[in-house]
Scaffold this motif. Structure first.
Motif, PDB file in Angstrom:
ATOM      1  N   ASP A 629       1.194  -1.103   0.101  1.00 43.53           N
ATOM      2  CA  ASP A 629      -0.199   0.097  -0.284  1.00 43.53           C
ATOM      3  C   ASP A 629       0.998   1.238   0.073  1.00 43.53           C
ATOM      4  OD1 ASP A 629      -2.458  -1.303  -0.544  1.00 43.53           O
ATOM      5  OD2 ASP A 629      -2.884  -1.715   2.108  1.00 43.53           O
ATOM      6  N   TYR A 630       2.153   1.194   0.773  1.00 43.22           N
ATOM      7  CA  TYR A 630       2.449   2.221   0.892  1.00 43.22           C
ATOM      8  C   TYR A 630       3.605   2.651  -0.412  1.00 43.22           C
ATOM      9  CZ  TYR A 630       6.697   5.405   2.334  1.00 43.22           C
ATOM     10  OH  TYR A 630       7.495   6.665   2.030  1.00 43.22           O
ATOM     11  N   VAL A 631       3.705   1.310  -1.158  1.00 45.29           N
ATOM     12  CA  VAL A 631       4.177   1.634  -2.655  1.00 45.29           C
ATOM     13  C   VAL A 631       3.765   2.193  -3.224  1.00 45.29           C
ATOM     14  CG1 VAL A 631       4.874   0.341  -3.951  1.00 45.29           C
ATOM     15  CG2 VAL A 631       6.163   0.181  -2.616  1.00 45.29           C
ATOM     16  N   GLU A 632       2.388   1.858  -3.647  1.00 36.29           N
ATOM     17  CA  GLU A 632       1.443   2.439  -4.302  1.00 36.29           C
ATOM     18  C   GLU A 632       0.779   4.022  -3.324  1.00 36.29           C
ATOM     19  OE1 GLU A 632      -0.825   0.447  -7.315  1.00 36.29           O
ATOM     20  OE2 GLU A 632       1.126  -0.739  -6.546  1.00 36.29           O
ATOM     21  N   TYR A 633       1.089   4.104  -3.181  1.00 37.82           N
ATOM     22  CA  TYR A 633       0.870   5.491  -2.104  1.00 37.82           C
ATOM     23  C   TYR A 633       2.389   6.690  -2.605  1.00 37.82           C
ATOM     24  CZ  TYR A 633       1.960   9.520   0.498  1.00 37.82           C
ATOM     25  OH  TYR A 633       1.823  10.630   0.905  1.00 37.82           O
ATOM     26  N   LEU A 634       3.601   5.719  -3.325  1.00 38.90           N
ATOM     27  CA  LEU A 634       4.870   6.544  -3.256  1.00 38.90           C
ATOM     28  C   LEU A 634       4.187   7.099  -4.983  1.00 38.90           C
ATOM     29  CD1 LEU A 634       7.561   5.538  -1.528  1.00 38.90           C
ATOM     30  CD2 LEU A 634       6.372   7.190  -1.602  1.00 38.90           C
ATOM     31  N   LYS A 635       3.517   5.854  -5.609  1.00 39.45           N
ATOM     32  CA  LYS A 635       3.871   5.867  -6.828  1.00 39.45           C
ATOM     33  C   LYS A 635       2.520   6.854  -7.113  1.00 39.45           C
ATOM     34  CE  LYS A 635       3.516   1.779  -8.617  1.00 39.45           C
ATOM     35  NZ  LYS A 635       2.728   0.431  -9.236  1.00 39.45           N
ATOM     36  N   ALA A 636       1.629   7.010  -6.723  1.00 41.38           N
ATOM     37  CA  ALA A 636       0.682   8.537  -7.007  1.00 41.38           C
ATOM     38  C   ALA A 636       1.497   9.214  -6.843  1.00 41.38           C
ATOM     39  CB  ALA A 636      -0.729   7.548  -6.112  1.00 41.38           C
ATOM     40  N   LYS A 637       1.847   9.523  -5.341  1.00 42.35           N
ATOM     41  CA  LYS A 637       2.746  10.906  -5.383  1.00 42.35           C
ATOM     42  C   LYS A 637       3.632  11.167  -6.201  1.00 42.35           C
ATOM     43  CE  LYS A 637       5.081  12.783  -1.551  1.00 42.35           C
ATOM     44  NZ  LYS A 637       5.834  12.095  -0.404  1.00 42.35           N
ATOM     45  N   ALA A 638       4.326  10.028  -6.921  1.00 40.80           N
ATOM     46  CA  ALA A 638       5.398  10.581  -7.825  1.00 40.80           C
ATOM     47  C   ALA A 638       4.375  10.750  -9.388  1.00 40.80           C
ATOM     48  CB  ALA A 638       6.582   9.193  -8.761  1.00 40.80           C
ATOM     49  N   LYS A 639       2.950  10.756  -9.445  1.00 39.91           N
ATOM     50  CA  LYS A 639       2.163  10.881 -10.773  1.00 39.91           C
ATOM     51  C   LYS A 639       2.997  10.109 -11.836  1.00 39.91           C
ATOM     52  CE  LYS A 639       1.225  15.524  -9.423  1.00 39.91           C
ATOM     53  NZ  LYS A 639       0.844  17.121  -9.678  1.00 39.91           N
ATOM     54  N   VAL A 640       3.313   8.430 -11.594  1.00 42.21           N
ATOM     55  CA  VAL A 640       3.874   7.916 -12.426  1.00 42.21           C
ATOM     56  C   VAL A 640       2.975   7.938 -14.018  1.00 42.21           C
ATOM     57  CG1 VAL A 640       3.669   5.082 -13.065  1.00 42.21           C
ATOM     58  CG2 VAL A 640       4.766   6.435 -10.974  1.00 42.21           C
ATOM     59  N   LYS A 641       4.051   7.927 -14.906  1.00 36.89           N
ATOM     60  CA  LYS A 641       3.465   8.128 -16.262  1.00 36.89           C
ATOM     61  C   LYS A 641       3.488   7.092 -17.386  1.00 36.89           C
ATOM     62  CE  LYS A 641       2.954  10.976 -20.934  1.00 36.89           C
ATOM     63  NZ  LYS A 641       3.415  12.322 -21.317  1.00 36.89           N
ATOM     64  N   ILE A 642       2.719   5.908 -17.956  1.00 36.64           N
ATOM     65  CA  ILE A 642       3.425   5.644 -18.879  1.00 36.64           C
ATOM     66  C   ILE A 642       3.330   5.496 -20.340  1.00 36.64           C
ATOM     67  CG2 ILE A 642       2.494   2.593 -19.563  1.00 36.64           C
ATOM     68  CD1 ILE A 642       3.146   2.322 -16.869  1.00 36.64           C
ATOM     69  N   VAL A 643       4.687   6.009 -21.028  1.00 33.53           N
ATOM     70  CA  VAL A 643       4.652   6.074 -21.801  1.00 33.53           C
ATOM     71  C   VAL A 643       4.246   5.405 -23.276  1.00 33.53           C
ATOM     72  CG1 VAL A 643       6.590   7.458 -24.211  1.00 33.53           C
ATOM     73  CG2 VAL A 643       6.636   7.697 -21.317  1.00 33.53           C
ATOM     74  N   LYS A 644       4.756   4.075 -23.057  1.00 36.34           N
ATOM     75  CA  LYS A 644       3.957   3.207 -24.228  1.00 36.34           C
ATOM     76  C   LYS A 644       4.228   2.056 -23.865  1.00 36.34           C
ATOM     77  CE  LYS A 644       8.640   2.983 -25.827  1.00 36.34           C
ATOM     78  NZ  LYS A 644       9.309   2.770 -27.244  1.00 36.34           N
ATOM     79  N   PRO A 645       3.928   0.764 -24.367  1.00 34.47           N
ATOM     80  CA  PRO A 645       3.572  -0.514 -23.560  1.00 34.47           C
ATOM     81  C   PRO A 645       4.675  -1.088 -23.880  1.00 34.47           C
ATOM     82  CG  PRO A 645       1.989  -0.895 -25.484  1.00 34.47           C
ATOM     83  CD  PRO A 645       2.491   1.065 -25.533  1.00 34.47           C
ATOM     84  N   VAL A 646       5.398  -1.969 -22.267  1.00 32.46           N
ATOM     85  CA  VAL A 646       6.332  -2.736 -22.940  1.00 32.46           C
ATOM     86  C   VAL A 646       6.849  -3.426 -23.471  1.00 32.46           C
ATOM     87  CG1 VAL A 646       7.160  -2.423 -20.245  1.00 32.46           C
ATOM     88  CG2 VAL A 646       6.079  -4.213 -21.100  1.00 32.46           C
ATOM     89  N   THR A 647       7.595  -4.176 -24.836  1.00 32.37           N
ATOM     90  CA  THR A 647       7.649  -4.904 -25.178  1.00 32.37           C
ATOM     91  C   THR A 647       8.467  -5.891 -24.972  1.00 32.37           C
ATOM     92  OG1 THR A 647       9.259  -3.637 -26.181  1.00 32.37           O
ATOM     93  CG2 THR A 647       7.110  -3.616 -27.545  1.00 32.37           C
ATOM     94  N   ALA A 648       8.414  -7.447 -25.918  1.00 37.23           N
ATOM     95  CA  ALA A 648       9.221  -8.034 -25.376  1.00 37.23           C
ATOM     96  C   ALA A 648      10.753  -7.731 -26.088  1.00 37.23           C
ATOM     97  CB  ALA A 648       8.957  -9.664 -26.178  1.00 37.23           C
ATOM     98  N   PRO A 649      11.397  -8.178 -26.071  1.00 42.37           N
ATOM     99  CA  PRO A 649      12.799  -8.053 -26.548  1.00 42.37           C
ATOM    100  C   PRO A 649      12.725  -9.117 -27.386  1.00 42.37           C
ATOM    101  CG  PRO A 649      13.532  -8.885 -23.882  1.00 42.37           C
ATOM    102  CD  PRO A 649      11.539  -8.967 -24.176  1.00 42.37           C
ATOM    103  N   ALA A 650      13.498  -8.685 -28.761  1.00 42.41           N
ATOM    104  CA  ALA A 650      14.071  -9.243 -30.225  1.00 42.41           C
ATOM    105  C   ALA A 650      14.489 -10.637 -30.083  1.00 42.41           C
ATOM    106  CB  ALA A 650      14.941  -8.225 -31.097  1.00 42.41           C
ATOM    107  N   ALA A 651      13.953 -11.590 -30.471  1.00 44.25           N
ATOM    108  CA  ALA A 651      14.763 -12.263 -30.586  1.00 44.25           C
ATOM    109  C   ALA A 651      15.978 -12.536 -31.035  1.00 44.25           C
ATOM    110  CB  ALA A 651      13.599 -13.683 -31.152  1.00 44.25           C
ATOM    111  N   PRO A 652      16.502 -13.205 -30.480  1.00 47.20           N
ATOM    112  CA  PRO A 652      17.999 -13.776 -31.210  1.00 47.20           C
ATOM    113  C   PRO A 652      18.426 -13.777 -32.483  1.00 47.20           C
ATOM    114  CG  PRO A 652      18.040 -15.426 -29.798  1.00 47.20           C
ATOM    115  CD  PRO A 652      16.976 -14.154 -29.775  1.00 47.20           C
ATOM    116  N   ALA A 653      19.400 -14.037 -33.353  1.00 48.61           N
ATOM    117  CA  ALA A 653      19.229 -14.448 -34.412  1.00 48.61           C
ATOM    118  C   ALA A 653      19.323 -15.447 -34.396  1.00 48.61           C
ATOM    119  CB  ALA A 653      20.121 -13.370 -35.583  1.00 48.61           C
TER     120      ALA A 653
END
Length: 656
Positions: A629-653
């Motif tokens: 709960d405390y971490v969630e409070y800190l995240k709200a306090k820091a005004k977290v913004k998701i710029v873009k969704p995470v993507t899986a790392p590129a597969a190795p050649a």
């Protein structure tokens, strides 16, 4: 910081959670590490800085960012950690899901939010506290009790760190632990709540069982053709026959190449002559010493006194050489070897200072040296064991050399054969016989092969995912052409061709009708048993009758014997405010059970240790919830913004 309020209506929910945790501890540990508790050790919390809104930024936490590269590094570290934890049970696919990727991103966001709060709160770890922790690192204490600074630096260097980097990391981590400890310390389990939960989990109930078995109702079931057809249509996946192929295949490996090479006597003798050093065991000397210590910068008088003392000891041990170990134990001033009678072990080329090594190399076994000076003082040495150099005869190592040469020749032969194998299966793609004849290989066959590897087939060469992909490709299935040469292991090539292919199909209704009839009969009988049981249950609740029930048995959540185990949970959850109480339970594949609860009691003896353990578990759960709960409070306090969704790392050649 976050208050928890308790009342009896909450007890059932707490009890359900508590029971789940008690019976699924390993799962809960995994979930807590993966989801609830932020994995602050993924990339550390030191050294965060703002990089602006770059193209790789995926989230912003106040003036800090999370980049795609940082996410991939965190994911790699988490995968490595769980691979070590879980061993053979590890499955990387569990991390290749949107939920797992989001969890890692959430952890990175939490790290930055907490790191910001650590800085804002001015939490500082003193030099003394940090030094104390470093000095307590196992394995970094020298025999004289001093800290091994060089080993410490080497250990950090192996991890790509300097002492300064490690100090900064540990200061941040310890500050975080301070903050987390303060938050989690606010959680506690009130005695009334923990006692109430313990009372519920240890409660015993006197139960009688009345079973209505399925077999009793089978004769009443009438299964029609329409019912069978409906089951067949609704459960068609149960009757699917997967696609299957009969194939031919040929394998080239080291053993096949080895069968086509010869190792001559000339090869063996020539190899032995060139590599005789490999079959030579060097001389081994084991030595002991007695040390009269004196500092390198000591005065001439001190050095003379130490030497005189050593000369006196030498005179004594030469009179009775057998007493060397006893004298060393009593008089040697080398704390590392004195307790072992002066034993220095087997002496290597760099195992002793030059003056001592020179003296030891000239001694015969049992002979005692003169007094020898070194930077440590004055030494008396003896050789306690001397094994002369030994060269193994050719006959001793003939088999070993032959095997080694065969491997060498086979490796070279394999390279030559692999080229021919790859070209031939491609050039003459309508048959495997040409490549088998040319390389003296055997064409094998296997039937009923499916598209995915089968655990039952183990490590059979044709049960390889890469090969199965090739054999079930459109070219292979449609044109019956050879597959390419597929590498399925180091120095193992396989090629195959489809001889016969059966596409996926469905077993005919007539073939499975008897099985379906039996299944539908049991399902319908189970419904009749439940219907009859529910009717009887209603009558028993009205009358309180005990007729037909079995003998009374005392059961609890920890004492499961006496009644069907599938019913224990329902029996222990039943409302017993009015006794006798009755509860009905579906018993899969058995029928329907009715349970009469006549008495409820607490055990005569209270297990104090178990109760304390349960209280500690409840407090731990609440502490984790406080931190979450405390971490969630800190995240709200820091005004977290998701710029873009995470993507899986590129597969190795793919490997060439």
């Amino acid at each position: 910081m976050f208050a928890f309020f308790y009342s009896d209506p909450l007890i059932p929910n707490w009890l359900t959670m508590f029971e789940f945790i008690r019976t699924h501890r390993r799962l809960m540990q995994f979930l807590l590490m993966l989801v609830i508790v932020p994995s602050f050790a993924l990339v550390g919390i030191s050294g965060y800085q703002s990089f602006g809104d770059g193209a790789n930024t995926i989230a912003k936490v106040g003036d800090q960012v999370v980049t795609q590269q940082q996410y991939e590094e965190a994911q790699r570290q988490q995968i490595d950690r769980y691979r070590q934890m879980m061993g053979e049970q590890f499955d990387q696919k569990m991390f290749d899901t949107p939920e797992a990727r989001q969890s890692i991103l959430d952890n990175l966001i939490a790290e930055r939010a907490v790191a910001t709060e650590v800085g804002r709160s001015h939490l500082v770890i003193s030099d003394a506290v940090l030094q104390k922790e470093v000095l307590e690192i196992p394995g970094l204490t020298l025999p004289d009790g001093k800290f091994d600074l060089e080993r410490y630096k080497a250990m950090l260097a192996a991890q790509g760190m300097t002492p300064q980097m490690y100090d900064a990391r540990r200061r941040s981590d310890m500050a975080l632990q301070q903050l987390a400890g303060a938050v989690q310390g606010t959680a506690f389990a009130p005695n009334t709540v923990s006692k109430r939960l313990s009372d519920i989990t240890s409660e015993e109930r006197e139960v009688q069982e009345l079973l209505l078995p399925i077999a009793q109702y089978v004769s009443e079931v009438k299964v029609t053709d329409a019912m069978i057809k409906a089951f067949y249509d609704k459960n068609s996946k149960f009757f699917e026959i997967p696609e299957q192929a009969k194939i031919e295949y040929v394998v080239l490996d080291d053993s096949a190449a080895g069968e086509q090479v010869d190792v001559t006597e000339a090869d063996v003798t020539g190899y032995y002559a060139k590599n005789q050093k490999a079959y030579t065991t060097p001389e081994a000397r084991q030595a002991s010493h007695i040390l009269v210590a004196v500092k390198k910068d000591a005065s001439a008088a001190d050095k003379a006194a130490a030497k005189a003392k050593a000369e006196a000891i030498l005179a004594d041990v030469r009179k009775t050489p057998a007493s060397f170990a006893a004298v060393a134990k009593a008089k040697s001033e080398d704390p590392a070897s004195a307790e072992q009678g002066g034993d220095l072990g087997v002496i290597g080329k760099d195992g002793l200072p030059a003056p001592l090594l020179s003296a030891v190399s000239k001694l015969k076994q049992g002979e005692i040296s003169d007094v020898v000076a070194s930077d440590f003082g004055f030494h008396i040495l003896t050789v306690t064991s001397l094994k002369p150099q030994h060269v193994k005869a050719l006959d001793e190592v003939r088999g070993e050399i032959t095997a080694d040469l065969r491997k060498q020749f086979a490796a070279k032969k394999y390279s030559e054969m692999a080229t021919v194998f790859t070209e031939t299966v491609y050039d003459q793609s309508d048959s495997l016989k040409p490549v088998a004849d040319k390389l003296k290989l055997k064409v094998e066959s296997v039937a009923n092969l499916s598209r995915t590897p089968s655990p039952a087939l183990g490590k059979a060469p044709f049960n390889n995912a890469k090969f199965l992909t090739a054999i079930f490709s459109n070219d292979s299935l449609k044109d019956k052409r050879n597959t390419e040469a597929v590498t399925i292991a180091p120095n193992v090539l396989i090629a195959g061709r489809v001889v016969e292919f059966k596409p996926a199909s469905k077993r005919p209704l007539a073939e499975v009708e008897a099985m379906i009839r039996q299944r539908v009969t049991m399902e319908e009988a189970e419904k009749l048993a439940k219907k009859a049981g529910e009717t009887k249950l209603a009558a028993l609740k009205a009358s309180g009758d005990a007729t037909g029930f079995g003998a009374a048995q005392w059961v609890s959540r920890s004492k499961l014997d006496g009644i069907n185990r599938a019913a224990i949970a329902q029996v222990m959850k039943a409302d017993t405010s009015k006794l006798p109480a009755y509860v009905g339970v579906d018993l899969p594949a058995l029928g329907y059970g009715i349970y009469r609860i006549g008495k409820v009691q607490q055990p005569a003896q209270v297990d104090a240790a178990r109760r304390q353990q349960e209280k500690d578990q409840i407090s731990g759960i609440l502490a984790q919830q406080e931190m979450y709960d405390y971490v969630e409070y800190l995240k709200a306090k820091a005004k977290v913004k998701i710029v873009k969704p995470v993507t899986a790392p590129a597969a190795p050649a793919p490997a060439p």
